[in-house]
Design an enzyme around this catalytic site. Sequence first.
Site, PDB file in Angstrom:
ATOM      1  N   ASP A 239      64.266 -16.040  -8.630  1.00 14.94           N
ATOM      2  CA  ASP A 239      64.585 -15.986  -7.207  1.00 14.94           C
ATOM      3  C   ASP A 239      65.133 -17.355  -6.786  1.00 14.94           C
ATOM      4  O   ASP A 239      64.472 -18.367  -6.963  1.00 14.94           O
ATOM      5  CB  ASP A 239      63.301 -15.656  -6.427  1.00 14.94           C
ATOM      6  CG  ASP A 239      63.549 -15.403  -4.956  1.00 14.94           C
ATOM      7  OD1 ASP A 239      64.515 -15.957  -4.389  1.00 14.94           O
ATOM      8  OD2 ASP A 239      62.762 -14.653  -4.348  1.00 14.94           O
ATOM      9  N   GLY A 265      65.423 -11.510 -10.416  1.00 12.35           N
ATOM     10  CA  GLY A 265      65.734 -12.229  -9.198  1.00 12.35           C
ATOM     11  C   GLY A 265      64.876 -11.845  -8.017  1.00 12.35           C
ATOM     12  O   GLY A 265      63.731 -11.402  -8.154  1.00 12.35           O
ATOM     13  N   HIS A 266      65.451 -11.995  -6.834  1.00 13.38           N
ATOM     14  CA  HIS A 266      64.740 -11.822  -5.574  1.00 13.38           C
ATOM     15  C   HIS A 266      64.230 -10.400  -5.392  1.00 13.38           C
ATOM     16  O   HIS A 266      63.072 -10.179  -5.033  1.00 13.38           O
ATOM     17  CB  HIS A 266      65.699 -12.196  -4.446  1.00 13.38           C
ATOM     18  CG  HIS A 266      65.091 -12.253  -3.080  1.00 13.38           C
ATOM     19  ND1 HIS A 266      64.069 -13.110  -2.752  1.00 13.38           N
ATOM     20  CD2 HIS A 266      65.390 -11.569  -1.944  1.00 13.38           C
ATOM     21  CE1 HIS A 266      63.755 -12.962  -1.475  1.00 13.38           C
ATOM     22  NE2 HIS A 266      64.535 -12.028  -0.964  1.00 13.38           N
ATOM     23  N   PHE A 267      65.077  -9.415  -5.665  1.00 15.95           N
ATOM     24  CA  PHE A 267      64.718  -8.007  -5.502  1.00 15.95           C
ATOM     25  C   PHE A 267      64.134  -7.473  -6.806  1.00 15.95           C
ATOM     26  O   PHE A 267      64.750  -6.668  -7.508  1.00 15.95           O
ATOM     27  CB  PHE A 267      65.932  -7.183  -5.078  1.00 15.95           C
ATOM     28  CG  PHE A 267      66.290  -7.320  -3.616  1.00 15.95           C
ATOM     29  CD1 PHE A 267      65.779  -6.452  -2.683  1.00 15.95           C
ATOM     30  CD2 PHE A 267      67.142  -8.331  -3.193  1.00 15.95           C
ATOM     31  CE1 PHE A 267      66.095  -6.570  -1.339  1.00 15.95           C
ATOM     32  CE2 PHE A 267      67.471  -8.458  -1.855  1.00 15.95           C
ATOM     33  CZ  PHE A 267      66.952  -7.585  -0.915  1.00 15.95           C
TER      34      PHE A 267
END
Length: 301
Positions: A239, A265-267
């Site tokens: 992230d 990552g973020h999601f």
Amino acid sequence: MTVPHVFHRFLDVGGVRVFYRQTGPAGTPDAPVLLLLHGFPSGSHQFRRLMDALGDRYVMIAPDLPGFGHTEVPEGFTYSFDRLADVLEGFVSALGLDRFVMYTFDFGGPAGLRLATRDPGRIAGLIVQNANAYEDGLSDVARETIANRPGVPGAEENVRRLFELEVTRDQYEGGTTDVERIAPDGWTLDQHFLDLPGRKDAQAGLALDYHSNVALYPEWQRWLREHRPPALVVWGTRDPFFTEAGARAYLRDLPDARLHLFETGHFALEENLPEIAPLIADFVDDLYGTTHATTARTATT
């Protein structure tokens, strides 16, 4: 195989027409309740696959926060994280959600933790996914973004750069191990909503208010220490905004929390739902003393 029905509804909360998705096992009124709180720049649609995976076991409710998705607000609505929490508090009260497991992600973290500190008795447990509550977890990029606030020259222009398609897409694909696992529907739909009239103004208001969340970190950490909610922390370690250190920091105040890290990552749900869904099921089943057959039990990745 049981695939749950998902219902799509609206609820008026003080003039805000809140859209939400709801699913749950038929004929099981005492099933555990999960409140799913989305992040930026998404909406309740980010939980569609999770609801399909676990909706035959738990009541799962995912609202669109004001400024996101299908939720509609009256003219003059003030976009701040306090107001998001006000609407969220009215939403759970109107639905009679007295106790539930709260899933927090990104913007859903500040809104949900405000709700938790206002009424701790509602929170049966926490599922934390890249929802930061510690300065340890703020990357340099995050700190630069948070420095934009009202009165800072150029601040609004800076945050408005975050609302364009290239950035929206990169929030989904950036940091992933296998980009072919990332459906383009998420970032495409997010950009559709960002491009609606007034939505970028709404998001600019929230972005410029983000510093208010950092100011509340000590209060939220104190709540975690004092109330010790059972917690599952799942985190995408690539992230660009909220770093792995922010995930590990939860263990300072919640030493019994279950921590699982994923190279994404973020999601994180977009790439690792098949690994994360069984972790959620095990956590909720252990919390409520229920048992279900799971296809896999996943260790820290």
